[in-house]
Design a protein around this motif. Structure first.
Motif, PDB file in Angstrom:
ATOM      1  N   SER A  18     -26.392 -27.849   9.478  1.00 36.65           N
ATOM      2  CA  SER A  18     -25.259 -27.017   9.888  1.00 36.65           C
ATOM      3  C   SER A  18     -23.976 -27.838   9.993  1.00 36.65           C
ATOM      4  O   SER A  18     -24.015 -29.042  10.250  1.00 36.65           O
ATOM      5  CB  SER A  18     -25.549 -26.366  11.238  1.00 36.65           C
ATOM      6  OG  SER A  18     -26.699 -25.560  11.179  1.00 36.65           O
ATOM      7  N   HIS A  92     -21.969 -27.019  14.960  1.00 36.81           N
ATOM      8  CA  HIS A  92     -22.747 -26.466  16.072  1.00 36.81           C
ATOM      9  C   HIS A  92     -22.837 -27.529  17.174  1.00 36.81           C
ATOM     10  O   HIS A  92     -23.922 -27.965  17.547  1.00 36.81           O
ATOM     11  CB  HIS A  92     -24.136 -26.056  15.592  1.00 36.81           C
ATOM     12  CG  HIS A  92     -24.114 -24.944  14.597  1.00 36.81           C
ATOM     13  ND1 HIS A  92     -25.262 -24.422  14.024  1.00 36.81           N
ATOM     14  CD2 HIS A  92     -23.094 -24.242  14.048  1.00 36.81           C
ATOM     15  CE1 HIS A  92     -24.946 -23.457  13.178  1.00 36.81           C
ATOM     16  NE2 HIS A  92     -23.633 -23.335  13.178  1.00 36.81           N
ATOM     17  N   VAL A 130     -27.067 -15.919  10.853  1.00 41.03           N
ATOM     18  CA  VAL A 130     -26.416 -16.811   9.895  1.00 41.03           C
ATOM     19  C   VAL A 130     -25.459 -16.007   9.014  1.00 41.03           C
ATOM     20  O   VAL A 130     -25.772 -14.882   8.598  1.00 41.03           O
ATOM     21  CB  VAL A 130     -27.474 -17.522   9.022  1.00 41.03           C
ATOM     22  CG1 VAL A 130     -26.803 -18.437   8.006  1.00 41.03           C
ATOM     23  CG2 VAL A 130     -28.430 -18.316   9.897  1.00 41.03           C
TER      24      VAL A 130
END
Length: 237
Positions: A18, A92, A130
């Motif tokens: 991510s 993240h 997502v």
């Protein structure tokens, strides 16, 4: 951009595959550079980056790995909606994720967070998993607004933008730290310690005098210079 990724790695913003930064191409503004999928932020070099167009096609750079599909949908929507945005950052990071669970903007608790005063920050109140649809990317870009510099994505993380990658990078580190400070203040307040906020006039004054693009560019330089020293310029290859 490679150096900004290495700053993020040193600060612990990595989470599996991510996270992404994008930089609009200076010659063809309808394309942007981004990072390859699955390569650690701390290893990224300029030669790793991929040039993609608004249709998601890789058209230049290092195409040995694909770009992040969800990242493309987020960044392409932001670049389309905001011609003034040169760079966008999204990861993240831990405190951003923690504060995002409250679906609330950061409060004006100290001088530093006033850089996100007023419409400079926003909250994306939905979470649909997502980002794999163009419509979700467009909703994110719309929530950022025409003047937004940073956004809290509910149950997800943070996103910042800027006129330079340095500005966007600094704003990301500032927003992540501000989430950490907010959580600390919330914990103290839960034990009965009252919060005292920056006065409205003072918050506006600080924002207007210290949060312009040039100042934010220079705010990024200490971290950038330190990282360049620590990696001995390996990001330039």
């Amino acid at each position: 951009m490679a150096l900004a990724f290495r700053v993020f790695a040193r600060k612990g913003y990595t989470e599996g595959m991510s996270g992404h930064i994008s930089v609009r191409d200076p010659e063809n503004p309808h394309t942007f550079w981004t990072n390859p999928l699955g390569r650690h932020f701390g290893l990224l070099k300029a030669s790793d980056m991929i040039l993609v167009d608004y249709d998601g096609n890789a058209i230049g750079g290092n195409m040995s790995r694909p770009a992040n599909a969800a990242g493309f949908l987020i960044h392409s929507a932001v670049h389309k909606a905001r011609p003034d945005v040169t760079a966008a950052c999204h990861t993240h990071s831990p405190y951003g994720k923690a504060w995002s669970t409250f679906c609330r903007p950061l409060e004006m608790l100290n001088q530093d967070v006033t850089y996100f005063y007023g419409s400079a920050q926003s909250v994306y109140p939905d979470f649909g998993g997502v980002v794999f649809t163009e419509e979700e990317g467009e909703r994110l870009a719309s929530a950022l607004g025409p003047e937004g510099k940073g956004m809290i994505l509910r149950n997800h993380g943070l996103l910042t933008v800027g006129g330079t990658v340095d500005e966007a990078c600094y704003l990301y580190t500032l927003m992540e730290r501000s989430c950490e400070v907010q959580l600390l203040a919330e914990a103290a307040a839960a034990n009965g310690v009252p919060k005292v906020y920056v006065p409205e006039e003072s918050a506006r004054y600080t924002f207007e005098h210290a949060s312009d693009p040039e100042a934010l560019y220079w705010e990024a330089q200490p971290d950038m210079e330190y990282e360049e020293f620590m990696c001995s310029g390996a990001h330039k290859d």
